[in-house]
Design an enzyme around this catalytic site. Structure first.
Site, PDB file in Angstrom:
ATOM      1  N   HIS A 147      -0.182  -4.488  -0.497  1.00  0.00           N
ATOM      2  CA  HIS A 147      -1.188  -5.504  -0.748  1.00  0.00           C
ATOM      3  C   HIS A 147      -1.510  -5.339  -2.228  1.00  0.00           C
ATOM      4  CE1 HIS A 147      -3.356  -6.899   3.166  1.00  0.00           C
ATOM      5  NE2 HIS A 147      -2.111  -7.312   3.085  1.00  0.00           N
ATOM      6  N   ASP A 151     -10.708  -6.540  -5.026  1.00  0.00           N
ATOM      7  CA  ASP A 151     -10.021  -7.811  -4.782  1.00  0.00           C
ATOM      8  C   ASP A 151     -10.031  -8.815  -5.920  1.00  0.00           C
ATOM      9  OD1 ASP A 151      -9.264  -7.391  -1.911  1.00  0.00           O
ATOM     10  OD2 ASP A 151     -11.406  -7.088  -1.742  1.00  0.00           O
ATOM     11  N   ASP A 192     -15.202  -3.222  -6.523  1.00  0.00           N
ATOM     12  CA  ASP A 192     -14.491  -4.308  -5.843  1.00  0.00           C
ATOM     13  C   ASP A 192     -12.996  -4.035  -5.839  1.00  0.00           C
ATOM     14  OD1 ASP A 192     -14.254  -6.892  -4.587  1.00  0.00           O
ATOM     15  OD2 ASP A 192     -13.298  -7.504  -6.439  1.00  0.00           O
ATOM     16  N   ASP A 247      -3.244  -9.610  -2.291  1.00  0.00           N
ATOM     17  CA  ASP A 247      -4.532  -9.541  -1.581  1.00  0.00           C
ATOM     18  C   ASP A 247      -5.686  -9.552  -2.565  1.00  0.00           C
ATOM     19  OD1 ASP A 247      -6.594  -9.311   0.146  1.00  0.00           O
ATOM     20  OD2 ASP A 247      -6.211  -7.239   0.720  1.00  0.00           O
ATOM     21  N   TRP A 294      -5.739  -4.093   9.500  1.00  0.00           N
ATOM     22  CA  TRP A 294      -6.807  -3.465   8.716  1.00  0.00           C
ATOM     23  C   TRP A 294      -8.105  -3.690   9.473  1.00  0.00           C
ATOM     24  CZ3 TRP A 294     -11.222  -5.817   6.542  1.00  0.00           C
ATOM     25  CH2 TRP A 294     -12.073  -4.903   5.909  1.00  0.00           C
ATOM     26  N   ASP A 330      -2.796  -0.904  -0.208  1.00  0.00           N
ATOM     27  CA  ASP A 330      -3.533  -1.922  -0.966  1.00  0.00           C
ATOM     28  C   ASP A 330      -3.934  -1.259  -2.279  1.00  0.00           C
ATOM     29  OD1 ASP A 330      -5.847  -3.329  -2.051  1.00  0.00           O
ATOM     30  OD2 ASP A 330      -5.837  -4.496  -0.197  1.00  0.00           O
ATOM     31  N   LYS A 366      -8.290   2.258   3.686  1.00  0.00           N
ATOM     32  CA  LYS A 366      -9.212   1.933   2.603  1.00  0.00           C
ATOM     33  C   LYS A 366     -10.079   3.154   2.323  1.00  0.00           C
ATOM     34  CE  LYS A 366     -12.225  -1.882   1.288  1.00  0.00           C
ATOM     35  NZ  LYS A 366     -12.681  -3.218   1.658  1.00  0.00           N
ATOM     36  N   HIS A 399      -7.465   0.022  -2.890  1.00  0.00           N
ATOM     37  CA  HIS A 399      -8.103   0.839  -1.856  1.00  0.00           C
ATOM     38  C   HIS A 399      -8.048   2.337  -2.087  1.00  0.00           C
ATOM     39  CE1 HIS A 399      -8.131  -2.346   1.596  1.00  0.00           C
ATOM     40  NE2 HIS A 399      -8.697  -2.764   0.492  1.00  0.00           N
ATOM     41  N   GLU A 433      -3.204  -0.556   7.326  1.00  0.00           N
ATOM     42  CA  GLU A 433      -3.763  -0.491   5.963  1.00  0.00           C
ATOM     43  C   GLU A 433      -5.037   0.333   5.902  1.00  0.00           C
ATOM     44  OE1 GLU A 433      -4.971  -4.346   4.553  1.00  0.00           O
ATOM     45  OE2 GLU A 433      -5.551  -3.604   2.582  1.00  0.00           O
TER      46      GLU A 433
HETATM   47  C1  RNT Z   1      -9.814  -5.432   3.080  1.00  0.00           C
HETATM   48  C2  RNT Z   1      -8.332  -5.393   3.187  1.00  0.00           C
HETATM   49  C3  RNT Z   1      -7.757  -6.550   3.898  1.00  0.00           C
HETATM   50  C4  RNT Z   1      -8.439  -7.816   3.473  1.00  0.00           C
HETATM   51  C5  RNT Z   1      -8.044  -8.999   4.245  1.00  0.00           C
HETATM   52  C6  RNT Z   1      -8.766 -10.249   3.859  1.00  0.00           C
HETATM   53  O1  RNT Z   1     -10.315  -4.472   2.267  1.00  0.00           O
HETATM   54  O2  RNT Z   1      -7.772  -5.286   1.926  1.00  0.00           O
HETATM   55  O3  RNT Z   1      -6.391  -6.579   3.718  1.00  0.00           O
HETATM   56  O4  RNT Z   1      -8.325  -8.046   2.124  1.00  0.00           O
HETATM   57  O5  RNT Z   1      -8.242  -8.699   5.570  1.00  0.00           O
HETATM   58 ZN    ZN Z   2      -5.633  -5.464   1.715  1.00  0.00          ZN
END
Ligand code: RNT
Ligand code: ZN
Length: 421
Positions: free
Chosen positions: A287, A297, A295, A327, A186, A260, A229, A263, A227
């Site tokens: 992820h 995460d 956000d 993640d 990523w 993810d 985003k 994302h 990955e």
């Molecule tokens: C970032 C990605 C990636 C991170 C990690 C910490 O948006 O999701 O996977 O979370 O690199």
């Molecule tokens: Zn991620």
């Protein structure tokens, strides 16, 4: 074993059996699912390079709960507590800056197994798998928000060499542990405002990735994932590694695409993407995260999104092809608890999926009886999965329900709160 837990489990088994579901097989299947635990929750994605690299690349950690791990040893100590409280056997997932030690004069482009030696020893001793991601952020060579897609060939080379180095390290992890190490690419590259030449940036990213992955490595020891985003902080107008870019890239190179769940556009269903990819491509990396507004995460909670992702993962017998990683990073709560809550929620959601009366529901679908399909899907939500989950925790020797908080409270008092800085 407490008789209440046993009695409730046996009643639950009866109820599931009436729907044609064998709860003990569901538990057996759950027990075989290794979740890759996001080690970076323990140090707030800071890493241990002994430099003052600011956190860059759109990874935003907020909160100041005491007890952040400041060394790889401390993360391992914290992870050991989390793993005591999570049933089953799992994997650990590193960001490449979570090194054991730095070697003078060696930067990320020259990292070798030596930088991660204790990680390997520790995972080996504990029967864990080990995954890793090159960190293309939080480093001065991330220039104008660009790494692998930077126009300067010198900067690109630094990051390409980092990618190559981490793949080699991962192959050694995989060889030593007997389970392939998943390397997730990523890169935060993108633009705050409308770029004039998206094409050139994507072409550079593509060529850099090809170079990173040019060394052939055996699938039995190392697997590559990419990955995407939708946007990040400072990359609101264009992320070079978008979903379309990586989906196509992964398909053409026959590598894993990493989805993810934080994302995508909030109305897009990540759960729906899983079968679409799996029916055409070999493997998939997840992820699992929780997006909240901007956000991506937050710690996993058992919500509809998590339930539908987990259900899709277990529904079609392709668990061997889907790698599940967590993640998220939250510095406003106890970081060990963040792992335990998120991982246990992932497992609960998988169990609920495994306990679904799928054969009966499939039968209605096959007969085009969509009314009964909907009725049973809804009734299934009230089946006693919790009794099965408690029984699993009990048989695995991990605390039942909220009970895990006692251990976390005593650990933070004895260890985490004593850390400074
Ligand atoms: C970032 C990605 C990636 C991170 C990690 C910490 O948006 O999701 O996977 O979370 O690199
Ligand atoms: Zn991620």
């Amino acid at each position: 074993m407490s008789s209440r837990i046993e009695r409730m489990y046996s009643l639950a088994c009866e109820q599931y059996a009436e729907h044609g579901v064998d709860a003990s097989s569901a538990l057996k299947a759950l027990d075989e699912i290794a979740i890759s635990i996001n080690a970076w929750q323990g140090d707030d994605v800071v890493g241990f390079e002994e430099t003052n690299h600011a956190l860059t690349g759109g990874c935003q950690v907020t909160g100041n709960y005491p007890g952040r791990a400041r060394t790889a040893d401390e993360v391992r100590s914290d992870l050991s507590v989390a793993l005591e409280l999570i049933p089953g056997r799992h994997r650990v997932n590193l960001q490449s800056h979570q090194v054991d030690k730095m070697i003078p004069g060696v930067d990320r482009d020259g990292f070798t197994l030596e930088h991660y030696a204790s990680w390997l020893d520790w995972t080996k001793a504990n029967g864990l798998g080990l995954d890793i991601a090159p960190a293309f952020y939080s480093h001065p060579k991330l220039d104008h928000g660009l790494s692998l897609s930077h126009p300067d060939p010198g900067i690109r080379k630094f990051w390409i060499d980092h990618g190559k180095a981490i793949r080699r390290v991962a192959a050694e992890f995989g060889r030593a542990l007997g389970t392939p190490s998943v390397v997730n690419f990523w890169a935060p590259d993108g633009y705050k405002d409308t770029p004039s030449d998206r094409y050139a940036a994507r072409k550079r990213l593509l060529e850099s990735l090809d170079e990173c992955m040019s060394e052939p490595l055996d699938d039995a020891v190392e697997l590559d994932a990419v990955e995407a985003k939708l946007f990040g902080i400072g990359t609101e107008s264009c992320t070079v590694g978008s979903n379309d870019f990586y989906l196509t890239y992964a398909a053409k190179r026959n590598i894993l695409v990493c989805l993810d769940s934080g994302h995508f556009h909030p109305t897009e269903s990540v759960a729906d993407k899983i079968s679409a990819i799996c029916c055409q491509q070999g493997r998939l990396l997840l992820h699992v995260s929780r997006g909240v507004r901007w956000d991506s995460d937050h710690v996993l909670v058992v919500n509809d999104e998590l339930l539908s992702i987990a259900r899709e993962v277990v529904a079609y017998d392709y668990l061997d092809r889907v790698h599940i990683g967590l993640d998220y990073f939250d510095a406003s709560i106890n970081r060990v608890a963040a792992w335990v809550i998120g991982a246990r929620n992932m497992q609960k959601a998988l169990l609920i999926g495994l306990l679904e009366p799928k054969k009966r529901i499939d039968g209605y679908e096959d007969a085009f009886d969509f009314t009964s399909r909907l009725a049973l899907q809804e009734e299934a939500k009230a089946l006693p999965w919790c009794a099965v989950w408690d029984y699993y925790c009990e048989t695995q020797g991990v605390p039942i329900g909220f009970g895990f908080m006692d251990r976390i409270r005593s650990y933070e008092k004895a260890v985490q709160f004593k850390r400074e800085g």
